[in-house]
Enzyme design. Sequence first.
Site, PDB file in Angstrom:
ATOM      1  N   CYS A  42      12.987  -2.638   6.338  1.00  0.00           N
ATOM      2  CA  CYS A  42      12.751  -2.376   7.765  1.00  0.00           C
ATOM      3  C   CYS A  42      13.930  -1.631   8.399  1.00  0.00           C
ATOM      4  O   CYS A  42      13.785  -1.031   9.461  1.00  0.00           O
ATOM      5  CB  CYS A  42      12.531  -3.690   8.515  1.00  0.00           C
ATOM      6  SG  CYS A  42      11.276  -4.720   7.748  1.00  0.00           S
ATOM      7  N   TYR A 284       0.281 -17.684  -8.062  1.00  0.00           N
ATOM      8  CA  TYR A 284       0.315 -17.570  -6.600  1.00  0.00           C
ATOM      9  C   TYR A 284       0.536 -16.104  -6.244  1.00  0.00           C
ATOM     10  O   TYR A 284       1.092 -15.338  -7.042  1.00  0.00           O
ATOM     11  CB  TYR A 284       1.464 -18.415  -6.022  1.00  0.00           C
ATOM     12  CG  TYR A 284       1.228 -19.904  -6.155  1.00  0.00           C
ATOM     13  CD1 TYR A 284       1.287 -20.536  -7.401  1.00  0.00           C
ATOM     14  CD2 TYR A 284       0.943 -20.682  -5.043  1.00  0.00           C
ATOM     15  CE1 TYR A 284       1.046 -21.903  -7.522  1.00  0.00           C
ATOM     16  CE2 TYR A 284       0.709 -22.042  -5.150  1.00  0.00           C
ATOM     17  CZ  TYR A 284       0.758 -22.649  -6.389  1.00  0.00           C
ATOM     18  OH  TYR A 284       0.521 -23.986  -6.509  1.00  0.00           O
TER      19      TYR A 284
HETATM   20  P1  FAD Z   1       7.958  -5.472  -0.761  1.00  0.00           P
HETATM   21  O1  FAD Z   1       9.051  -5.748   0.175  1.00  0.00           O
HETATM   22  O2  FAD Z   1       7.389  -4.105  -0.807  1.00  0.00           O
HETATM   23  O3  FAD Z   1       8.452  -5.866  -2.222  1.00  0.00           O
HETATM   24  C1  FAD Z   1       7.630  -5.740  -3.334  1.00  0.00           C
HETATM   25  C2  FAD Z   1       8.509  -5.424  -4.526  1.00  0.00           C
HETATM   26  O4  FAD Z   1       7.767  -5.649  -5.691  1.00  0.00           O
HETATM   27  C3  FAD Z   1       8.938  -3.963  -4.573  1.00  0.00           C
HETATM   28  O5  FAD Z   1      10.349  -3.865  -4.527  1.00  0.00           O
HETATM   29  C4  FAD Z   1       8.380  -3.451  -5.885  1.00  0.00           C
HETATM   30  O6  FAD Z   1       9.263  -2.581  -6.538  1.00  0.00           O
HETATM   31  C5  FAD Z   1       8.199  -4.731  -6.667  1.00  0.00           C
HETATM   32  N1  FAD Z   1       7.156  -4.637  -7.688  1.00  0.00           N
HETATM   33  C6  FAD Z   1       5.878  -4.247  -7.494  1.00  0.00           C
HETATM   34  N2  FAD Z   1       5.194  -4.320  -8.661  1.00  0.00           N
HETATM   35  C7  FAD Z   1       6.073  -4.767  -9.597  1.00  0.00           C
HETATM   36  C8  FAD Z   1       5.950  -5.040 -10.980  1.00  0.00           C
HETATM   37  N3  FAD Z   1       4.801  -4.865 -11.614  1.00  0.00           N
HETATM   38  N4  FAD Z   1       7.039  -5.477 -11.625  1.00  0.00           N
HETATM   39  C9  FAD Z   1       8.208  -5.664 -10.973  1.00  0.00           C
HETATM   40  N5  FAD Z   1       8.372  -5.411  -9.660  1.00  0.00           N
HETATM   41  C10 FAD Z   1       7.307  -4.974  -8.985  1.00  0.00           C
HETATM   42  N6  FAD Z   1       7.680  -4.993   8.659  1.00  0.00           N
HETATM   43  C11 FAD Z   1       7.900  -5.632   9.836  1.00  0.00           C
HETATM   44  O7  FAD Z   1       7.389  -6.733  10.027  1.00  0.00           O
HETATM   45  N7  FAD Z   1       8.727  -5.070  10.786  1.00  0.00           N
HETATM   46  C12 FAD Z   1       9.322  -3.878  10.605  1.00  0.00           C
HETATM   47  O8  FAD Z   1      10.071  -3.412  11.476  1.00  0.00           O
HETATM   48  C13 FAD Z   1       9.077  -3.177   9.412  1.00  0.00           C
HETATM   49  N8  FAD Z   1       9.642  -1.972   9.195  1.00  0.00           N
HETATM   50  C14 FAD Z   1       9.457  -1.358   8.004  1.00  0.00           C
HETATM   51  C15 FAD Z   1      10.077  -0.128   7.787  1.00  0.00           C
HETATM   52  C16 FAD Z   1       9.929   0.520   6.576  1.00  0.00           C
HETATM   53  C17 FAD Z   1      10.576   1.847   6.369  1.00  0.00           C
HETATM   54  C18 FAD Z   1       9.162  -0.093   5.545  1.00  0.00           C
HETATM   55  C19 FAD Z   1       9.043   0.581   4.216  1.00  0.00           C
HETATM   56  C20 FAD Z   1       8.533  -1.305   5.753  1.00  0.00           C
HETATM   57  C21 FAD Z   1       8.662  -1.940   6.984  1.00  0.00           C
HETATM   58  N9  FAD Z   1       8.030  -3.152   7.249  1.00  0.00           N
HETATM   59  C22 FAD Z   1       8.243  -3.794   8.439  1.00  0.00           C
HETATM   60  C23 FAD Z   1       7.109  -3.761   6.272  1.00  0.00           C
HETATM   61  C24 FAD Z   1       7.816  -4.831   5.462  1.00  0.00           C
HETATM   62  O9  FAD Z   1       8.972  -4.293   4.932  1.00  0.00           O
HETATM   63  C25 FAD Z   1       6.882  -5.337   4.382  1.00  0.00           C
HETATM   64  O10 FAD Z   1       5.776  -5.935   5.015  1.00  0.00           O
HETATM   65  C26 FAD Z   1       7.553  -6.361   3.490  1.00  0.00           C
HETATM   66  O11 FAD Z   1       8.657  -5.809   2.841  1.00  0.00           O
HETATM   67  C27 FAD Z   1       6.566  -6.878   2.448  1.00  0.00           C
HETATM   68  O12 FAD Z   1       7.225  -7.718   1.576  1.00  0.00           O
HETATM   69  P2  FAD Z   1       6.722  -7.902   0.086  1.00  0.00           P
HETATM   70  O13 FAD Z   1       7.716  -8.771  -0.580  1.00  0.00           O
HETATM   71  O14 FAD Z   1       5.309  -8.304   0.080  1.00  0.00           O
HETATM   72  O15 FAD Z   1       6.743  -6.452  -0.535  1.00  0.00           O
END
Ligand code: FAD
Length: 548
Positions: A42, A284
Amino acid sequence: MKLLIVGGVAAGASAAARARRLNEEAEIILFERGQFISFANCGLPYHIGKVIPNRRQLLVMPAAAFRARNRVDVRTLHEVTAIDRAQKRVSVKNLNTGESYFESYDKLVLATGSSPIRPSIPGADDPDVMQLWTMPDMDRIIARVERGAKRAVVVGGGFIGLEIAENLRELGLEVTIVEMLPQVLPTLDPEMAQPLIKELRQAGIELALGRRVTEIHRASTEETIESELHVVLDDGTEIQTKFVVMSVGVRPNSELAQTAGLELSDRKGVLVNEYLQTSDPDIYAVGDAIAVRDLVTGDLAQIPLAGPANRQGRIAADNIMGRRRVYRGSVGTSVVKLFSKTAASAGLTEKRLQAIGRPYHKIYLHPFSNATYYPGATQMAMKLLFDREGKVLGVQIVGEKGVDKRVDVVATAMLAGMDVFDLEELELSYAPPYGSARDPVNVAGMLAANVLRGDTCPVYPDQIPQDAFMLDVREPSEMEEGAFPGAHMIPLGQLRARLQELPRDRQIVACCRVGLRGYLAERLLKQHGFNACNLSGGLKTWKLYHGE
Ligand code: FAD
């Protein structure tokens, strides 16, 4: 207990840390295919804009520190490529060495996140057509700016597109946003997005709204990185630019789950129960990858936000470690900064309610952030959507100060199942620098309750009956701010004495600056036997619909 977690950012890192806090004995392995875990995605736009000057500030917890603090086996640049549910093991590819191996599990957490959509536009594979999702993505954009780019096109006017555009503009670049909808920020209704459009234009950002990119090509036949890109729009317009940032939405990373035979939603989110278990109870799933329950509609939705992802990671770990905790669902509470403005929302928009055919009421108000006699108070535009029982269906607020606080209060009320009558009565902190004795949230509750109690009948700028009698109850000195076309003017203080000027056979729409005096006029007129209603939010709302 051997716990494997796939994905090491918001949801995955939360799950790993929480699991360790609950179980000192467990073997916990965290796989992340990228170079970094637990980084602040973010914050990426703000490092581009130099608001966050130090890149290291984005690494919330580097892998070594995470390992040391949580005793978690962190394996970055390791991609989980398959799940063998029968043998309870995953296939892992070490991206450093190219080797593959198996790792067994007792419990598995999929926290694979989402990925930006790459639209299939000719030329979108050019190296200067970028995205912003990871640290390396950010580094590429910064490098492009540092190599002297002075123009950028951002495709997509959602949160991330707006944040990128703002930060590039703050660096002095000429920026154009291309958005296929006629508005920016689709989490708002079109009229509520108007102040943001104005803000963008005032900041010197060009907007191509209601336009699609059909092609991107290089100006020069020599395919050098320094030549210009031409971004072609569906009306034939060509925009010259040094680079493009695509920000047109995300899709859940659910291929791993799908290949393993786990159930997905229609929109390809991993299906989970309230304990965040997939269709395999030992697996999960959390974060952007899952389909969540929309708390307003009860339907499944993709809500890719950091807050839900963090909380889901914690809840999944609790359940894995034997605590029974439920993830209730989400109302999609979100907020974004755009230059001097803040826009926030929770729940459904009016356009969504219309699309699903759900009946609703709405009110607009334009309260101040804090007492107007205290310096620095700023006005906000607020829209509340609710049903006939008083259930809050959605809230949207655009303003400068105090927007985040009000949206969070309403979102909390929504999660708690409170209705508009509760909003009227909420006891909120007040001192002149921070609010008003009647907080905007209380006032929103009062207005909505007035509607449901039949005390007022709000009308909206796009729904004024053709033969209605527009009655402007402002003072003549206020005309400078704008006039209601064809309105008859009687200042509120003179209304009782001038009732004979008003028709008894037509609907009277009382209107004023923000809707308060219009409401007082409506009450007065109704008690004198007139068919009266009030223009919700007055001239301020009128301008949201019709411009300044
Ligand atoms: P992610 O943070 O995307 O993490 C998933 C990880 O899994 C990734 O690093 C990926 O490489 C890894 N992965 C995937 N598949 C595999 C695999 N097969 N093997 C190993 N690793 C794997 N949200 C807000 O609420 N407020 C904000 O201001 C906001 N701003 C944002 C700004 C930007 C530029 C971005 C990109 C996102 C923003 N978001 C914001 C959204 C927020 O960052 C996401 O909703 C959040 O990070 C989701 O978390 P997550 O753990 O589900 O996924």
